[in-house]
Write a protein that holds these residues in place. Structure first.
Motif, PDB file in Angstrom:
ATOM      1  N   GLY A  18       0.809  -1.205   0.000  1.00  0.00           N
ATOM      2  CA  GLY A  18       0.000   0.000   0.000  1.00  0.00           C
ATOM      3  C   GLY A  18       0.847   1.261   0.000  1.00  0.00           C
ATOM      4  N   PRO A  19       0.216   2.437  -0.078  1.00  0.00           N
ATOM      5  CA  PRO A  19       0.933   3.712  -0.183  1.00  0.00           C
ATOM      6  C   PRO A  19       1.805   4.003   1.033  1.00  0.00           C
ATOM      7  CG  PRO A  19      -1.374   3.961  -0.783  1.00  0.00           C
ATOM      8  CD  PRO A  19      -1.244   2.605  -0.180  1.00  0.00           C
ATOM      9  N   LEU A  20       2.807   4.862   0.825  1.00  0.00           N
ATOM     10  CA  LEU A  20       3.667   5.336   1.903  1.00  0.00           C
ATOM     11  C   LEU A  20       3.004   6.530   2.584  1.00  0.00           C
ATOM     12  CD1 LEU A  20       5.632   3.677   0.056  1.00  0.00           C
ATOM     13  CD2 LEU A  20       7.425   5.261   0.752  1.00  0.00           C
ATOM     14  N   ALA A  21       3.423   6.792   3.825  1.00  0.00           N
ATOM     15  CA  ALA A  21       2.868   7.937   4.549  1.00  0.00           C
ATOM     16  C   ALA A  21       3.903   8.444   5.537  1.00  0.00           C
ATOM     17  CB  ALA A  21       1.572   7.546   5.271  1.00  0.00           C
ATOM     18  N   GLY A  22       3.668   9.634   6.070  1.00  0.00           N
ATOM     19  CA  GLY A  22       4.483  10.184   7.146  1.00  0.00           C
ATOM     20  C   GLY A  22       5.962  10.215   6.841  1.00  0.00           C
ATOM     21  N   LYS A  23       6.763   9.708   7.794  1.00  0.00           N
ATOM     22  CA  LYS A  23       8.220   9.765   7.672  1.00  0.00           C
ATOM     23  C   LYS A  23       8.717   9.021   6.438  1.00  0.00           C
ATOM     24  CE  LYS A  23       9.115  10.205  12.647  1.00  0.00           C
ATOM     25  NZ  LYS A  23       9.781   9.588  13.818  1.00  0.00           N
ATOM     26  N   ASP A  24       8.101   7.865   6.149  1.00  0.00           N
ATOM     27  CA  ASP A  24       8.541   7.097   4.979  1.00  0.00           C
ATOM     28  C   ASP A  24       8.355   7.895   3.692  1.00  0.00           C
ATOM     29  OD1 ASP A  24       9.202   4.962   6.583  1.00  0.00           O
ATOM     30  OD2 ASP A  24       7.308   3.897   6.267  1.00  0.00           O
ATOM     31  N   LEU A  25       7.218   8.555   3.562  1.00  0.00           N
ATOM     32  CA  LEU A  25       6.952   9.333   2.360  1.00  0.00           C
ATOM     33  C   LEU A  25       7.868  10.551   2.284  1.00  0.00           C
ATOM     34  CD1 LEU A  25       5.232   9.709  -0.163  1.00  0.00           C
ATOM     35  CD2 LEU A  25       3.521  10.898   1.244  1.00  0.00           C
ATOM     36  N   HIS A  26       8.093  11.206   3.404  1.00  0.00           N
ATOM     37  CA  HIS A  26       8.964  12.371   3.418  1.00  0.00           C
ATOM     38  C   HIS A  26      10.402  11.975   3.088  1.00  0.00           C
ATOM     39  CE1 HIS A  26      11.252  15.834   4.985  1.00  0.00           C
ATOM     40  NE2 HIS A  26      10.163  16.525   4.689  1.00  0.00           N
ATOM     41  N   GLN A  27      10.858  10.843   3.627  1.00  0.00           N
ATOM     42  CA  GLN A  27      12.212  10.377   3.322  1.00  0.00           C
ATOM     43  C   GLN A  27      12.364  10.091   1.830  1.00  0.00           C
ATOM     44  OE1 GLN A  27      13.345   6.413   4.673  1.00  0.00           O
ATOM     45  NE2 GLN A  27      15.403   7.120   5.176  1.00  0.00           N
ATOM     46  N   LEU A  28      11.335   9.483   1.248  1.00  0.00           N
ATOM     47  CA  LEU A  28      11.371   9.220  -0.192  1.00  0.00           C
ATOM     48  C   LEU A  28      11.427  10.528  -0.972  1.00  0.00           C
ATOM     49  CD1 LEU A  28      11.047   7.264  -2.646  1.00  0.00           C
ATOM     50  CD2 LEU A  28       8.583   7.661  -2.434  1.00  0.00           C
ATOM     51  N   ALA A  29      10.571  11.490  -0.627  1.00  0.00           N
ATOM     52  CA  ALA A  29      10.528  12.760  -1.349  1.00  0.00           C
ATOM     53  C   ALA A  29      11.861  13.482  -1.276  1.00  0.00           C
ATOM     54  CB  ALA A  29       9.408  13.639  -0.789  1.00  0.00           C
ATOM     55  N   ALA A  30      12.459  13.536  -0.071  1.00  0.00           N
ATOM     56  CA  ALA A  30      13.738  14.226   0.083  1.00  0.00           C
ATOM     57  C   ALA A  30      14.857  13.475  -0.619  1.00  0.00           C
ATOM     58  CB  ALA A  30      14.053  14.387   1.570  1.00  0.00           C
ATOM     59  N   GLY A  31      14.850  12.144  -0.516  1.00  0.00           N
ATOM     60  CA  GLY A  31      15.901  11.358  -1.159  1.00  0.00           C
ATOM     61  C   GLY A  31      15.883  11.478  -2.667  1.00  0.00           C
ATOM     62  N   LEU A  32      14.695  11.423  -3.259  1.00  0.00           N
ATOM     63  CA  LEU A  32      14.604  11.578  -4.714  1.00  0.00           C
ATOM     64  C   LEU A  32      14.990  12.988  -5.137  1.00  0.00           C
ATOM     65  CD1 LEU A  32      11.342   9.633  -5.683  1.00  0.00           C
ATOM     66  CD2 LEU A  32      13.715   8.893  -5.851  1.00  0.00           C
ATOM     67  N   ALA A  33      14.650  13.982  -4.330  1.00  0.00           N
ATOM     68  CA  ALA A  33      15.044  15.362  -4.649  1.00  0.00           C
ATOM     69  C   ALA A  33      16.564  15.481  -4.659  1.00  0.00           C
ATOM     70  CB  ALA A  33      14.432  16.328  -3.644  1.00  0.00           C
ATOM     71  N   GLU A  34      17.228  14.869  -3.678  1.00  0.00           N
ATOM     72  CA  GLU A  34      18.693  14.905  -3.665  1.00  0.00           C
ATOM     73  C   GLU A  34      19.282  14.158  -4.849  1.00  0.00           C
ATOM     74  OE1 GLU A  34      20.933  14.289  -0.173  1.00  0.00           O
ATOM     75  OE2 GLU A  34      19.370  14.997   1.179  1.00  0.00           O
ATOM     76  N   ALA A  35      18.667  13.046  -5.221  1.00  0.00           N
ATOM     77  CA  ALA A  35      19.162  12.295  -6.378  1.00  0.00           C
ATOM     78  C   ALA A  35      19.063  13.132  -7.648  1.00  0.00           C
ATOM     79  CB  ALA A  35      18.379  10.996  -6.528  1.00  0.00           C
ATOM     80  N   LEU A  36      17.937  13.817  -7.840  1.00  0.00           N
ATOM     81  CA  LEU A  36      17.790  14.669  -9.022  1.00  0.00           C
ATOM     82  C   LEU A  36      18.753  15.847  -8.983  1.00  0.00           C
ATOM     83  CD1 LEU A  36      13.920  14.812  -9.638  1.00  0.00           C
ATOM     84  CD2 LEU A  36      15.646  13.441 -10.814  1.00  0.00           C
ATOM     85  N   LEU A  37      18.974  16.388  -7.812  1.00  0.00           N
ATOM     86  CA  LEU A  37      19.947  17.478  -7.690  1.00  0.00           C
ATOM     87  C   LEU A  37      21.322  17.003  -8.114  1.00  0.00           C
ATOM     88  CD1 LEU A  37      20.568  20.374  -6.801  1.00  0.00           C
ATOM     89  CD2 LEU A  37      20.866  19.510  -4.460  1.00  0.00           C
ATOM     90  N   ASP A  38      21.689  15.788  -7.693  1.00  0.00           N
ATOM     91  CA  ASP A  38      22.973  15.204  -8.083  1.00  0.00           C
ATOM     92  C   ASP A  38      23.055  15.018  -9.599  1.00  0.00           C
ATOM     93  OD1 ASP A  38      25.480  14.104  -7.734  1.00  0.00           O
ATOM     94  OD2 ASP A  38      24.730  12.112  -7.235  1.00  0.00           O
ATOM     95  N   LEU A  39      21.979  14.501 -10.173  1.00  0.00           N
ATOM     96  CA  LEU A  39      21.927  14.302 -11.621  1.00  0.00           C
ATOM     97  C   LEU A  39      22.059  15.625 -12.371  1.00  0.00           C
ATOM     98  CD1 LEU A  39      18.962  11.770 -11.958  1.00  0.00           C
ATOM     99  CD2 LEU A  39      21.258  11.380 -12.816  1.00  0.00           C
ATOM    100  N   HIS A  40      21.246  16.579 -12.006  1.00  0.00           N
ATOM    101  CA  HIS A  40      21.164  17.826 -12.770  1.00  0.00           C
ATOM    102  C   HIS A  40      22.420  18.683 -12.608  1.00  0.00           C
ATOM    103  CE1 HIS A  40      16.494  17.351 -12.622  1.00  0.00           C
ATOM    104  NE2 HIS A  40      17.076  16.492 -13.426  1.00  0.00           N
TER     105      HIS A  40
END
Length: 721
Positions: A106-128
């Motif tokens: 099922g869907p992520l929520a709370g800390k798990d969802l926030h960790q995913l959002a921040a982690g993917l943002a950092e990954a894209l920052l690294d890429l770009h």
């Protein structure tokens, strides 16, 4: 490098332990170094490795992956682009993909969802920051490790400066539910902003279990991506404003990867408790349940490999599919019927709870003398207010848009109401008249004098373009009308204005055609298929862009294509050609991959009696007394449906749509379900006279069949009632 025990390859310095997965470029294995470190080893397929310039591209991929190996990507451990075949090893990341995790738990929520959002943002920052655009960010390319997410699969990553080169032929890379609008439109430039849009879609999936532009099929998804607002119901309040910014249609309005972390903030929100059952709200646009698993093991057609079971599982090109004249013109204004009053058709039928879709059905991009074709169809596209009808004059073929059929007779073009068959207008033309296409509010038709653009609302001529001889081949795609003549000239005309984009006498280069080539098109890319020897066999393909510039020339293998049987389509995002071929007088299906310049030949055990209808990576053809289902890539006949004597005739035109195959003879009309391995509907009469001219290509909308009636005229029947 050689083969190891069983099917495992031998990679110097690594012991292969198991197969992790496979795709169009190669296979990924779990390996272990001499020190015991586990790695994921990507091994390129041999046929891909031998493609011209591939190794240089693979070196760039390795370099790109090394440049972005940060905390939220999988670092490159080792690689050998010069090996046979080439390979690359990255650190093995234990953990499920985001896609698997959400579908299982099922869907992520709370800390798990926030960790995913921040982690993917950092990954894209690294890429770009490294000048890299991923272009295929999706839940399947995100691994959930214990210490945070990892972005993987750099098979479509390219330096940002190469963006224009990727799309200059109208080919975009991505996975439909997670593509950006600019990818859907196959725009020339696709930059980091496209990854931001995909980021928003991935997070919406993580938070809700569904993509924000989810729909019944890839065509509806593409329409929603370009024209509609995202569905963010169920997304937490703290995340919704971020996703609204990421999912802006205009790339300039989206935040940068550097902005994302600031937008997300450092405070970790707690998940809200789920509402009690009596308080749950039922959304007005219908349930959003996950799609059922693909059918397998039913009838005579076995399920395809997992990489092709779901259309969204692999990267595909959407714009080329949608704009090709064998599909739905969803991205233009085609479905609006030019002001026609009767909207009781597909254009106004509710789909997925009320969304309205464009609906140009134009089966002229398939390969057969009768114009066989393949396109998507769903029950929601059944014309609203439709009733069975029959009668009228004999027609040679039709296009379907905005609640109307636009049809060709021997010396005229006419508009019929799809719901009743009533004739709305008719315009006399000089024969022979080929089946028309609909583009940008115009009915584009080829007659004995050239090309014409007629108003959909009344048939008034808006433009005309003279040809020296009647068109040998004619098709419309992405607003471009292509026509070729017997003498070898090819013309590209703006379908809305009639202005000439380019014209060329094809007598230079390796594909110097002795006669006029056939024209197929995907998006703004034209495929000119013809003979260099003057013989019947079509043995060469020239690929041209919107401006007529040749981007590639291909020589087909011995046997080539039988005349006018070539169908060009997309398989996992790459253009492929399928056609009937005769080498040493033995019938076969030729499957040619343009990118890899590789081919397969699948022998057929009887002479073909129809053209090809290609959909979803499979080719359908009537051979002998059977409808055959052929997987050209895997070089095998995967299905066989026995037909009655009345269901078979020479030069049949067949259509694959919505999981069924439709066709007609002068003795009946038929619908076949290949998965069931049988004819599921027919109107066999036995009273129709056999004629030299084969029936026109049928059309299908929501299971409603529009076709030439065995006794003459046209008929419209519901094959799924």
């Amino acid at each position: 490098m050689g083969r190891g025990t069983g099917e495992w390859p031998v990679i110097p310095g690594y012991r292969i332990e198991s197969l992790l997965g496979s795709g169009g470029m190669g296979r990924v294995y779990l390996g272990r170094s001499s020190s015991g470190r586990r790695v994921a080893v990507k091994v390129i397929r041999e046929e891909i490795a031998h493609q011209p310039d591939f190794r240089e591209r693979f070196r760039r991929e390795i370099t790109s992956a090394r440049r972005v190996s940060g905390a939220f990507t999988a670092p490159v451990v080792d690689a050998d682009p010069d090996a046979e075949p080439p390979w690359m090893a990255t650190l093995y990341i234990p953990g499920p993909s985001l896609d698997a995790r959400v579908r299982r738990e099922g869907p992520l929520a709370g800390k798990d969802l926030h960790q995913l959002a921040a982690g993917l943002a950092e990954a894209l920052l690294d890429l770009h920051r490294a000048g890299i655009v991923h272009r295929d960010l999706k839940p399947g390319n995100v691994l959930l490790a214990e210490d945070g997410p990892r972005v993987i699969d750099f098979g479509v990553v390219r330096p940002g400066a190469d963006s224009a080169a990727l799309t200059r032929t109208g080919v975009a890379i991505g996975t439909p539910p997670y593509m950006s609008p600019e990818q859907v439109r196959a725009q020339r430039y696709t930059g980091p902003e496209s990854d931001i849009f995909s980021y928003g879609s991935v997070l919406a999936f993580a938070a809700t279990g569904r993509a924000p532009f989810e729909a019944a099929d890839v065509y509806a998804v593409a329409y929603r991506l370009v024209h509609e607002h995202p569905d963010l119901a169920g997304v937490p309040e703290w995340l919704r404003p971020v996703l609204h910014q990421c999912l802006q249609k205009d790339p300039a309005l989206r935040p940068s990867s550097a902005d994302l972390l600031a937008l997300l903030g450092v405070e970790v929100p707690e998940p809200a408790p789920p509402p009690a059952a009596p308080e749950q709200v039922v959304r007005s646009n219908g349930p959003r349940t996950p799609p059922p698993p693909p059918r397998t093991g039913r009838g005579r057609v076995r399920g395809r490999r997992s990489r092709r079971m779901l259309a969204a599982a692999g990267a595909v090109t959407v714009t080329a599919v949608l704009a090709a004249a064998g599909a739905f013109a969803l991205l233009d204004d085609d479905g609006k019927d030019g002001g026609s009053k009767d909207k009781g058709a597909v254009g106004s039928a509710p789909v997925d709870g009320g969304r309205k879709l464009g609906d140009a059905y134009q089966p002229v991009n398939g390969g057969s003398p009768g114009g066989s074709a393949g396109y998507a169809d769903s029950r929601g596209r059944k014309p609203s207010g439709w009733e069975p009808w029959e009668g009228g004059r004999d027609l040679t073929g039709c296009a379907y848009a905005g609640g109307s059929l636009y049809c060709a007779a021997n010396d005229a073009v006419l508009q019929l109401a799809a719901t009743t068959g009533a004739e709305r207008w008719s315009r006399p033309l000089t024969g022979p008249v080929q089946p028309p296409a609909v583009s940008g509010g115009m009915v584009v038709v080829s007659d004995g004098e050239g090309l014409r653009g007629l108003s959909t609302s009344g048939g008034a001529e808006r433009w005309s373009f003279s040809l020296p001889t009647p068109a040998k081949s004619f098709t419309v795609s992405a607003g471009i009308a292509y026509a070729s003549t017997q003498t070898g000239s090819v013309y590209a005309i703006d379908a809305k204005t009639g202005h000439k984009l380019w014209a060329e006498q094809l007598n230079g280069g390796n594909t110097s055609f002795a006669t006029g080539p056939r024209v197929r098109a995907l998006g703004e890319t034209g495929y000119l298929i013809g003979s260099t020897s003057g013989q019947d066999t079509e043995d060469a393909v020239r690929v041209v862009n919107r401006h007529g510039k040749t981007s590639a020339e291909h020589k087909l293998p011995e046997g080539g294509c039988a005349p006018d049987t070539a169908a060009v389509s997309l398989l996992q995002g790459s253009p492929v050609l399928d056609c009937l071929s005769y080498k040493d007088d033995q019938p076969a299906l030729l499957h040619y991959a343009f990118a890899a310049r590789s081919h397969t030949l699948t022998p057929l055990d009887a002479d073909p009696r129809s053209g090809l209808a290609v959909q979803g990576g499979r080719a359908y053809v009537v051979a002998g007394q059977h409808l055959l289902v052929v997987d050209g890539e895997d070089k095998q006949v995967v299905g066989r449906v026995k037909l009655s004597d009345k269901a078979v005739a020479d030069r049949m035109a067949i259509v694959a749509a919505g999981g069924r195959v439709y066709f007609g003879t002068h003795q009946g009309l038929y619908a076949v379900d290949p998965a069931e391995g049988k004819v599921v509907w027919n109107s066999e009469t036995g009273s129709g006279p056999e004629q030299q001219t084969p029936p026109a290509t049928p059309l299908v909308a929501g299971g409603v069949l529009f076709a030439a009636a065995p006794k003459g005229g046209w008929v419209s029947v519901d094959t799924r009632s």
